[in-house]
Design an enzyme around this catalytic site. Structure first.
Site, PDB file in Angstrom:
ATOM      1  CG  HIS A  19      47.741  33.312   5.553  1.00  0.00           C
ATOM      2  ND1 HIS A  19      48.553  33.977   4.675  1.00  0.00           N
ATOM      3  CD2 HIS A  19      47.387  34.226   6.494  1.00  0.00           C
ATOM      4  CE1 HIS A  19      48.677  35.241   5.038  1.00  0.00           C
ATOM      5  NE2 HIS A  19      47.989  35.419   6.156  1.00  0.00           N
ATOM      6  CE  LYS A  43      48.080  45.359   6.734  1.00  0.00           C
ATOM      7  NZ  LYS A  43      48.124  43.921   6.931  1.00  0.00           N
ATOM      8  NE  ARG A  93      51.570  37.456  12.707  1.00  0.00           N
ATOM      9  CZ  ARG A  93      51.618  38.246  11.670  1.00  0.00           C
ATOM     10  NH1 ARG A  93      52.212  37.866  10.581  1.00  0.00           N
ATOM     11  NH2 ARG A  93      51.061  39.433  11.697  1.00  0.00           N
ATOM     12  CB  SER A 131      51.809  38.707   3.827  1.00  0.00           C
ATOM     13  OG  SER A 131      50.830  37.714   3.971  1.00  0.00           O
TER      14      SER A 131
HETATM   15  O1  PNS Z   1      45.368  40.701   6.534  1.00  0.00           O
HETATM   16  P1  PNS Z   1      44.922  42.039   7.020  1.00  0.00           P
HETATM   17  O2  PNS Z   1      45.394  43.123   6.069  1.00  0.00           O
HETATM   18  O3  PNS Z   1      45.315  42.313   8.438  1.00  0.00           O
HETATM   19  O4  PNS Z   1      43.310  42.024   6.962  1.00  0.00           O
HETATM   20  C1  PNS Z   1      42.571  43.152   7.361  1.00  0.00           C
HETATM   21  C2  PNS Z   1      41.084  43.019   6.944  1.00  0.00           C
HETATM   22  C3  PNS Z   1      40.968  42.784   5.463  1.00  0.00           C
HETATM   23  C4  PNS Z   1      40.468  41.847   7.666  1.00  0.00           C
HETATM   24  C5  PNS Z   1      40.390  44.332   7.375  1.00  0.00           C
HETATM   25  O5  PNS Z   1      41.108  45.424   6.876  1.00  0.00           O
HETATM   26  C6  PNS Z   1      38.938  44.418   6.892  1.00  0.00           C
HETATM   27  O6  PNS Z   1      38.079  43.761   7.415  1.00  0.00           O
HETATM   28  N1  PNS Z   1      38.692  45.255   5.847  1.00  0.00           N
HETATM   29  C7  PNS Z   1      37.390  45.484   5.316  1.00  0.00           C
HETATM   30  C8  PNS Z   1      36.860  46.860   5.750  1.00  0.00           C
HETATM   31  C9  PNS Z   1      36.223  46.800   7.123  1.00  0.00           C
HETATM   32  O7  PNS Z   1      35.264  46.099   7.348  1.00  0.00           O
HETATM   33  N2  PNS Z   1      36.766  47.582   8.077  1.00  0.00           N
HETATM   34  C10 PNS Z   1      36.204  47.674   9.404  1.00  0.00           C
HETATM   35  C11 PNS Z   1      36.877  46.750  10.374  1.00  0.00           C
HETATM   36  S1  PNS Z   1      37.921  47.705  11.429  1.00  0.00           S
END
Ligand code: PNS
Length: 167
Positions: A19, A43, A93, A131
């Protein structure tokens, strides 16, 4: 670039060297990076929102005011609109990231057509750093130092010690 701020959203459970590297490289394209820590994503997270924000802040303290860290809940597009920001940063990645990332970028674009997702390929030595790997090593009492910024390694160790055997 017309817009000088990019949002870097994620669970950051916890923040890793991967990150930090993405933030550093994004700062050569954008003036500011806004790290948006999701309060409740898809998650379950090991660390609380407050802990994840604190760890990200400490990990990025070296970037000074170019980086801000904040929590968000709800849809990412609503958060982006509220910050008047039109760029999202994500790291790639492996090819296995691609499906999920493309789906997310396309859905976000449908919901907010002016929003662009910018991908940066992970640096070679961070390809396997995630992570979830850090959590697994940390919860089993292993060495996490080579995967996380030195500024947060000790605090993470304490966090993992407290949680060992609870997950
Ligand atoms: O690090 P991650 O867990 O892969 O991040 C995922 C994240 C937080 C970017 C994604 O889950 C998100 O944007 N969540 C907010 C809800 C949302 O907008 N969902 C619609 C997008 S599919």
């Amino acid at each position: 670039m017309k817009n000088n701020t990019v949002i870097f959203p994620g669970s950051f459970d916890p923040f890793t060297n991967g990150h930090v590297n993405l933030v550093q490289r994004a700062l050569s394209l954008f003036d500011h990076v806004r790290i948006a820590v999701v309060s409740k994503g898809r998650k379950h997270t090991l660390f609380s929102l407050e802990e994840r924000i604190n760890l990200a802040e400490q990990a990025c303290a070296c970037f000074g005011q170019a980086v801000i860290v904040e929590g968000f809940s709800g849809l990412l597009v609503d958060y982006a609109r509220s910050c008047k920001c039109r760029a999202i940063l994500r790291g790639l990645r492996a090819i296995s990231d691609f499906d999920y990332e493309t789906q997310m970028a396309l859905i976000n674009k449908r919901l907010y057509p002016e929003l662009e997702t910018v991908y940066l390929a992970a640096r070679e030595d961070n390809l396997f750093v995630s992570s979830s790997v850090v959590r697994e090593i940390g919860l089993n009492g292993g060495p996490i130092e080579q995967f996380v910024p030195s500024s947060i390694a000790e605090e993470l160790h304490k966090g993992f010690l407290l949680r060992q055997g609870t997950c």
